[in-house]
Design a protein around this motif. Sequence first.
Motif, short mmCIF file in Angstrom:
data_model
loop_
_atom_site.label_atom_id
_atom_site.label_comp_id
_atom_site.label_asym_id
_atom_site.label_seq_id
_atom_site.Cartn_x
_atom_site.Cartn_y
_atom_site.Cartn_z
N ALA A 1 -32.44 39.40 -34.20
CA ALA A 1 -33.69 39.91 -34.77
C ALA A 1 -34.88 39.12 -34.26
CB ALA A 1 -33.63 39.85 -36.30
N ALA A 2 -34.72 37.79 -34.22
CA ALA A 2 -35.82 36.94 -33.74
C ALA A 2 -36.09 37.19 -32.26
CB ALA A 2 -35.47 35.48 -33.98
N VAL A 3 -35.02 37.28 -31.46
CA VAL A 3 -35.17 37.45 -30.02
C VAL A 3 -35.83 38.78 -29.67
CG1 VAL A 3 -33.87 37.78 -27.87
CG2 VAL A 3 -33.28 35.89 -29.40
N VAL A 4 -35.54 39.81 -30.46
CA VAL A 4 -36.11 41.14 -30.18
C VAL A 4 -37.53 41.26 -30.75
CG1 VAL A 4 -35.90 43.61 -30.65
CG2 VAL A 4 -33.88 42.27 -30.03
N ALA A 5 -37.70 40.88 -32.02
CA ALA A 5 -38.96 41.17 -32.72
C ALA A 5 -40.11 40.27 -32.27
CB ALA A 5 -38.75 41.02 -34.24
#
Length: 601
Positions: free
Chosen positions: A18-22
Amino acid sequence: MAVENANQLVSVVTLLAAAVVAVPLFKRLGLGSILGYLVAGLVIGPFGLGFVNDSQGIIHIAELGVVMFLFIIGLEMKPLHIWGLRHHIFCLGSFQITVCMSILIGIGILYGLDWKIAFVAGAGFTLSSTAIVMQELRDRGNMTSSRSQRIISILLFEDLLIVPLLAFVTFLAPDKIDNPDPIWLKLTIPIASIAILIVIGLWLLNPLFKILAKTKIREVMTAAALLVVLGSGLLMEIGGLSMAMGAFLAGVLLSESSFRHQLEADIEPFRGLLLGLFFLSVGMSLDLAIVANNLALIVIGVLLFVLVKTSSVYLVARITGMNNASAIERAVTMSQGGEFAFVLFTAATTRYVINPEQQATMTAIVVLSMLLTPLWIILYKKYVIPNLKKESFEQESDHIEEQHPTVLIGLGRFGQVVNRLLLMTGHKPTIIDKNASLIAGMKKLGVKCYYGDASRPELLQAAGVANAELLIIAIDDKQQAIRIVELAKKINPQIKIIARAYDRVHVYDLYNAGADIQIRETFDSALRTVEKTLRAFGMEKEMAREITEVYFYKDRHNIKLTSEIYDPKISHFDNKELIRLSLDIDQEIMAEIQQIIHKED
């Protein structure tokens, strides 16, 4: 057991994904990394898609990110600096808290809430998010500016305030709650915890790090750094204070340690990861069902809360002397609720001051205010700043927290070379430059420097020119360089001044203003060009170097003679006496160079 471990691993992978994408996506859209973390947490959390369900467990671990962040901030603030901010911390901090809390409590009572519930809500909403505000200040790169220092002071006061607020919530508890410990004991324990931490920080930590450094085992130093951060946080938590406050105090106590930079490098990777996890967990904690069931109340609550708090902070800023632009900036930056509100609401629920539904509603309002803060900041930068008068938004000079025997004015392409070589030879200068974006960029690279206009005498005083041994002026503004030389000589007649000069005429002006050494910015590079050119003509290396050295020293010596004839009221090309002397000197230098060329004939 295997299934449980697999589930935990799925949660970890989901959080990282989630962190890497968002975060990169939101950064690309210009919405900022904090909003990316918050929205990602909302999507994957128990009230979103449900990929991660233990939001409360994660938020407790993620609070360590805030703790480590405050430790690094503490490393950058020396005890004397904190002492210098005492008036801002206790006077400005208490003033803003009193105004905000009084208005918010008053609105709660007018709305029909019991005064105890209104107090808990007003007190919780008054506390701003240390994580969001500090991260925003760091992203701007102006944490050392005067207005940023005032914001930090208010945040420190809020962290200190959590202790008496929790004690007062205990006092508000109904009779069915057993409170055997007297109030004085509840206040004595935190004071004792602070005293113990100060004793350990002043007399035990540095000897410990010296012993560990001798082992030359990097992971042991990293473990020791984590031990200091978590241990100080635990000590404060046992004393009833916030873990973040303990880590901050530990950082301040180690700010003058020779291991300061090593500690910062060891903690930084953990700080960034856990702080991101904190924002993710805040997003996950927003209960969409509660929001849906109390939609009107929560929407009105968020808008009213943000409006009242923003207005209150703006009012306090204006009353205390901030200009319009700086007051708006502070109001927008501190418009949200904070992580310590969750602690206060939980304590109030445990002691039956508020019920679980009221806690959930208040928590939703705080979380939504945190979610909206990055959007307010984006709108403020896009629509408000361009419409403010430029003169009202001039950046204030940074607070200079340390002084050195050498002061360097200017950190452009010329000053950067000077600074690098000074540091490599063990000389640390106090650096000032008035290019705000350059200073912000250099700070991100780890260069200790300050924003400010060095032609202002009060800034030179703050930089320590009165007691400095050497002043280096590396700016390309001719008139400002002359003014700085004149001011520095008035402040400290004994200081030695080395100044960058634009051309020969500028050398004369600097010399007459009091500069001891004037360095023409293109003189040395021109001599090197001539040396390379002579070598290209076939001249031997030693002879080419001797010729350029003779020219260098002769010209440097004779420029003092011509400076005595120079008259700024007469054009350089109309000063006949100056032209005559310059030509005579050129003839002398040419004769000596010819002797070098023909000495072997």
